[in-house]
Design a protein around this motif. Structure first.
Motif, PDB file in Angstrom:
ATOM      1  N   THR A   1       0.838  -1.162  -0.469  1.00 12.96           N
ATOM      2  CA  THR A   1       0.169  -0.305  -0.071  1.00 12.96           C
ATOM      3  C   THR A   1       1.354   1.027  -0.140  1.00 12.96           C
ATOM      4  N   GLN A   2       2.332   1.047   0.633  1.00 13.90           N
ATOM      5  CA  GLN A   2       3.366   2.425   0.343  1.00 13.90           C
ATOM      6  C   GLN A   2       4.217   1.992  -1.263  1.00 13.90           C
ATOM      7  N   TRP A   3       3.599   1.104  -1.558  1.00 19.61           N
ATOM      8  CA  TRP A   3       4.236   1.579  -3.222  1.00 19.61           C
ATOM      9  C   TRP A   3       3.169   1.764  -4.054  1.00 19.61           C
ATOM     10  N   GLU A   4       1.539   1.529  -3.582  1.00 18.80           N
ATOM     11  CA  GLU A   4       0.971   2.053  -4.343  1.00 18.80           C
ATOM     12  C   GLU A   4      -0.389   2.508  -3.705  1.00 18.80           C
ATOM     13  N   PRO A   5      -0.622   3.722  -3.283  1.00 15.03           N
ATOM     14  CA  PRO A   5      -1.602   4.415  -2.208  1.00 15.03           C
ATOM     15  C   PRO A   5      -3.303   3.938  -2.806  1.00 15.03           C
ATOM     16  N   LEU A   6      -3.482   3.956  -3.873  1.00 12.90           N
ATOM     17  CA  LEU A   6      -4.676   3.729  -4.214  1.00 12.90           C
ATOM     18  C   LEU A   6      -5.052   2.347  -4.584  1.00 12.90           C
ATOM     19  N   ALA A   7      -4.642   1.384  -4.371  1.00 10.26           N
ATOM     20  CA  ALA A   7      -5.400   0.291  -4.406  1.00 10.26           C
ATOM     21  C   ALA A   7      -5.195   0.271  -2.931  1.00 10.26           C
ATOM     22  N   SER A   8      -5.174   0.561  -1.984  1.00 10.94           N
ATOM     23  CA  SER A   8      -5.831   0.385  -0.419  1.00 10.94           C
ATOM     24  C   SER A   8      -7.403   0.657   0.136  1.00 10.94           C
ATOM     25  N   GLY A   9      -7.851   0.057   0.610  1.00 11.57           N
ATOM     26  CA  GLY A   9      -9.137  -0.084   1.330  1.00 11.57           C
ATOM     27  C   GLY A   9     -10.038  -0.650   0.309  1.00 11.57           C
ATOM     28  N   SER A  10     -11.073   0.076   0.172  1.00 12.09           N
ATOM     29  CA  SER A  10     -12.529  -1.067  -1.229  1.00 12.09           C
ATOM     30  C   SER A  10     -12.283  -0.944  -2.330  1.00 12.09           C
ATOM     31  N   GLY A  11     -11.320   0.340  -2.913  1.00 10.77           N
ATOM     32  CA  GLY A  11     -10.845   0.440  -4.809  1.00 10.77           C
ATOM     33  C   GLY A  11     -12.185   1.266  -5.184  1.00 10.77           C
ATOM     34  N   ILE A  12     -13.901   0.974  -4.517  1.00 12.19           N
ATOM     35  CA  ILE A  12     -14.572   1.964  -5.419  1.00 12.19           C
ATOM     36  C   ILE A  12     -14.500   3.459  -5.369  1.00 12.19           C
ATOM     37  N   PRO A  13     -14.605   4.639  -4.163  1.00  9.90           N
ATOM     38  CA  PRO A  13     -13.885   5.572  -4.397  1.00  9.90           C
ATOM     39  C   PRO A  13     -13.471   5.605  -5.546  1.00  9.90           C
ATOM     40  N   GLN A  14     -11.597   4.902  -5.508  1.00  7.96           N
ATOM     41  CA  GLN A  14     -10.937   5.383  -6.610  1.00  7.96           C
ATOM     42  C   GLN A  14     -11.559   4.806  -8.298  1.00  7.96           C
ATOM     43  N   VAL A  15     -12.217   4.052  -8.099  1.00  6.87           N
ATOM     44  CA  VAL A  15     -12.569   4.456  -9.000  1.00  6.87           C
ATOM     45  C   VAL A  15     -13.620   5.161 -10.243  1.00  6.87           C
ATOM     46  N   LYS A  16     -14.454   5.663  -8.926  1.00  6.50           N
ATOM     47  CA  LYS A  16     -15.873   6.636  -9.486  1.00  6.50           C
ATOM     48  C   LYS A  16     -14.768   8.044  -9.312  1.00  6.50           C
ATOM     49  N   GLY A  17     -13.407   8.170  -8.675  1.00  7.64           N
ATOM     50  CA  GLY A  17     -12.437   9.511  -8.430  1.00  7.64           C
ATOM     51  C   GLY A  17     -12.197   9.397  -9.879  1.00  7.64           C
ATOM     52  N   VAL A  18     -11.656   8.801 -10.655  1.00  6.23           N
ATOM     53  CA  VAL A  18     -11.113   8.414 -12.212  1.00  6.23           C
ATOM     54  C   VAL A  18     -12.201   9.078 -12.801  1.00  6.23           C
ATOM     55  N   LEU A  19     -13.245   8.157 -12.649  1.00  5.76           N
ATOM     56  CA  LEU A  19     -14.705   8.608 -13.593  1.00  5.76           C
ATOM     57  C   LEU A  19     -14.507   9.968 -13.523  1.00  5.76           C
ATOM     58  N   LEU A  20     -14.411  10.578 -12.537  1.00  3.49           N
ATOM     59  CA  LEU A  20     -15.181  11.706 -12.442  1.00  3.49           C
ATOM     60  C   LEU A  20     -14.357  12.756 -12.923  1.00  3.49           C
ATOM     61  N   GLY A  21     -12.445  12.354 -12.918  1.00  7.43           N
ATOM     62  CA  GLY A  21     -10.975  12.906 -13.549  1.00  7.43           C
ATOM     63  C   GLY A  21     -10.457  13.991 -12.711  1.00  7.43           C
ATOM     64  N   LYS A  22     -10.758  13.168 -11.719  1.00  5.47           N
ATOM     65  CA  LYS A  22     -10.026  13.387 -10.235  1.00  5.47           C
ATOM     66  C   LYS A  22      -8.836  12.898  -9.188  1.00  5.47           C
ATOM     67  N   ILE A  23      -8.952  11.805 -10.303  1.00  8.74           N
ATOM     68  CA  ILE A  23      -7.213  10.444  -9.366  1.00  8.74           C
ATOM     69  C   ILE A  23      -6.919  10.085 -10.541  1.00  8.74           C
ATOM     70  N   LYS A  24      -5.765  10.240 -10.825  1.00  7.66           N
ATOM     71  CA  LYS A  24      -4.716   9.390 -11.961  1.00  7.66           C
ATOM     72  C   LYS A  24      -4.691   8.134 -11.078  1.00  7.66           C
ATOM     73  N   THR A  25      -4.919   7.218 -12.084  1.00  5.24           N
ATOM     74  CA  THR A  25      -3.593   5.950 -11.348  1.00  5.24           C
ATOM     75  C   THR A  25      -2.808   5.876 -12.335  1.00  5.24           C
ATOM     76  N   ASN A  26      -2.035   4.666 -12.429  1.00  6.35           N
ATOM     77  CA  ASN A  26      -1.556   3.644 -12.824  1.00  6.35           C
ATOM     78  C   ASN A  26      -2.095   2.601 -12.623  1.00  6.35           C
ATOM     79  N   TRP A  27      -2.460   2.341 -13.863  1.00  8.41           N
ATOM     80  CA  TRP A  27      -4.255   0.417 -14.357  1.00  8.41           C
ATOM     81  C   TRP A  27      -2.701  -0.172 -14.502  1.00  8.41           C
ATOM     82  N   LEU A  28      -1.444  -0.491 -14.308  1.00  7.22           N
ATOM     83  CA  LEU A  28      -0.223  -2.253 -14.376  1.00  7.22           C
ATOM     84  C   LEU A  28      -0.451  -1.902 -12.125  1.00  7.22           C
TER      85      LEU A  28
END
Length: 533
Positions: free
Chosen positions: A81-108
């Protein structure tokens, strides 16, 4: 028209013809990844069960080795989780953030960390579910497919949605719930393109999943009788109680997360050791609460637990879920919250049976109904909750009581001003993680699709009579099966879909402004503001 703008518009119309095929392919890829995830989790949970069975035979050496393994797992989870913080927790908030254009992620990196992190956390016994990781893994697959094919960002959003829907469908054998989840929770509007693309993706994923796990529903509620109408008073009381209980769940989850952040005596990478220590102890004294809790629901159907044991399981499962999710390790809350709801429903059913002479044959009905109500109270997605429970139990005969109890719980949440848990978690995530780099996106163009709602500020008005946000251009209107090239005199109607061109770096602000303008309550709010000087 610039070459970038022309390319964006031209590829948009072409993409719509290819969306079905890419949705099917996204569902196919997602299903294989999630099938591997589910299969690995089943093996991990079986191994954990055998470990504690050995421990109960006084084999202390195995127990020592298991606690050493838990320490190593905690260390690995902290590093992942330190290496990829956006993979922590449920993941659904992160997906919502990506769809809204408010979060940028490395998919791999998200895909790798979520898969292995979720497997380690849930396999070790933390009270977490597979559905959140499945949704985020599916979204990462869709995003990866878009990047590898060189698709536009607007196209990428559809493929992310396809992957997320397919992930939920595969996790729970619930294709309809995957589609409704995309519409009700991820996009918050009914878009024909989202519906059709998510549908083909979810159905494809569910077909592949059934090849491996069979066609049986997740929970075996056989011959569940239809609840008679004279029991609906009990149903409404249950909805009121579960609504209040759901508000308490959301409040507690945020408080526990804040407590973890205040811990100073442990580095962040070692925080997962706290819930894992609880998991090791609970595995010896109350192993039923470990993992998502699927076996608890199966046991409730078979009436194995006494009333006092049910109360104990409810309290411990609730607290352990708080401790597990609050630590920030990869894992969802869908299944644990459904288990907590099922336990509460069983307790409620026994109480009204014992004290109010309700018929015991309807006891299991209250398990199912409480799960839907509790899900609605926490996530505030009543349609998704009703469809999900319907598909998980394999019966469509209970939609009326499911929707009734869900809407009652929803009413309580609104009355208590409780925010949806994923909205709250997204709001906490944005200040700290992964915001868009505006400079890197400044030259790119994107297309947005915005639905015009009944009673909105723009409905019934000409385009030229409205004040539109800066940095956007309305390039098309979809009205039913017709596509209109707009002019200043074009009148907008409820049900229209605006196709809006914008700069990539301005997309989040433009989307937010347009959504407010086109939402069903915007007209009311505007009139209210103008009447109050």
């Amino acid at each position: 028209m610039t070459s970038q703008t022309y390319k964006t518009l031209n590829q948009w119309w072409d993409f719509r013809l290819k969306l079905y095929g890419e949705g099917i392919f996204t569902g196919l890829l997602t299903s294989f990844v999630i099938v591997c995830f589910r299969f690995s989790l089943e093996k991990a949970e079986l191994f954990r069960t055998k470990v504690f069975l050995f421990a109960q035979t006084k084999n202390h050496g195995v127990l020592v080795l298991w606690f050493i393994a838990l320490i190593l797992i905690g260390f690995l989870l902290g590093k992942l989780t330190q290496w990829e913080p956006l993979a922590s927790g449920s993941g659904i908030p992160q997906v919502k953030g990506v769809l809204l254009g408010k979060i940028k992620t490395n998919w791999l990196s998200v895909l790798i960390v979520k898969f292995w992190g979720g497997l380690l956390a849930i396999g070790a016994g933390l009270s977490l579910g597979r559905e959140g990781p499945s949704v985020q893994i599916g979204a990462a697959v869709g995003q990866g497919m878009s990047r590898l094919l060189g698709r536009l960002r607007i196209e990428e959003r559809y493929l992310i949605t396809c992957g997320a829907s397919a992930g939920l469908a595969t996790a729970f054998n619930a294709p309809l719930a995957g589609v409704i989840f995309a519409l009700e929770e991820l996009h918050k509007n009914f878009s024909p393109l989202v519906l059709t693309s998510a549908m083909v993706s979810s159905l494809t994923a569910d077909f592949i999943s059934q090849q491996f796990f069979g066609q049986k529903p997740i929970f075996s509620f056989h011959n569940l009788p239809v609840l008679p109408l004279n029991y609906y008073l009990y149903l409404i009381v249950l909805g009121l109680m579960m609504g209040a209980f759901g508000v308490f769940f959301n409040y507690s989850l945020i408080k526990i997360s804040n407590l973890y952040k205040k811990i100073k005596y442990l580095p962040k990478t070692l925080i997962p050791l706290i819930p894992l220590a609880f998991a090791g102890i609970l595995g010896l004294v109350l192993p039923e609460v470990l993992g998502g809790g699927h076996k608890i629901i199966e046991s409730l159907i078979q009436n194995i637990f006494s009333f006092k044991v049910l109360l104990l399981l409810l309290a411990v499962k609730f607290l352990f879920t708080m401790a597990s999710y609050g630590s920030g390790v990869p894992g969802g809350i869908f299944l644990p919250l459904l288990v907590i709801g099922a336990l509460a429903g069983k307790i409620y059913g026994i109480a009204i049976t014992h004290y109010l002479s309700a018929d015991p044959m309807f006891l299991n009905n209250f398990i199912v109904l409480a799960m839907a109500a509790y899900f609605t109270a926490i996530v505030k997605a009543p349609v998704t909750g009703s469809i999900l429970i319907t598909e998980m139990t394999g019966s469509f005969n209970h939609l009326l009581p499911l929707i009734t109890v869900s809407m009652t719980a929803y009413f309580v949440c609104d009355l208590l001003k409780s925010e949806p848990i994923y909205e709250t978690l997204l709001g906490r995530l944005l200040p700290a993680k992964g915001k868009l780099d505006s400079a890197s996106e400044k030259g790119n163009k994107v297309l947005l699709e915005i639905a015009v709602s009944l009673g909105s500020k723009v409905a019934g008005k000409k385009i030229r009579d409205l004040i539109w946000p800066y940095h956007c251009l309305i390039v098309g209107i979809k009205r039913g099966n017709s596509e209109i090239i707009p002019t200043g005199d074009t009148v907008l109607f409820p049900g229209d879909y605006l196709i809006v061109l914008s700069n990539q770096d301005k997309m989040p602000e433009v989307r937010e402004s347009l959504t407010k303008m086109c939402s069903e309550c915007s007209k009311f709010l505007n009139e209210s503001d103008s009447s109050n000087p």
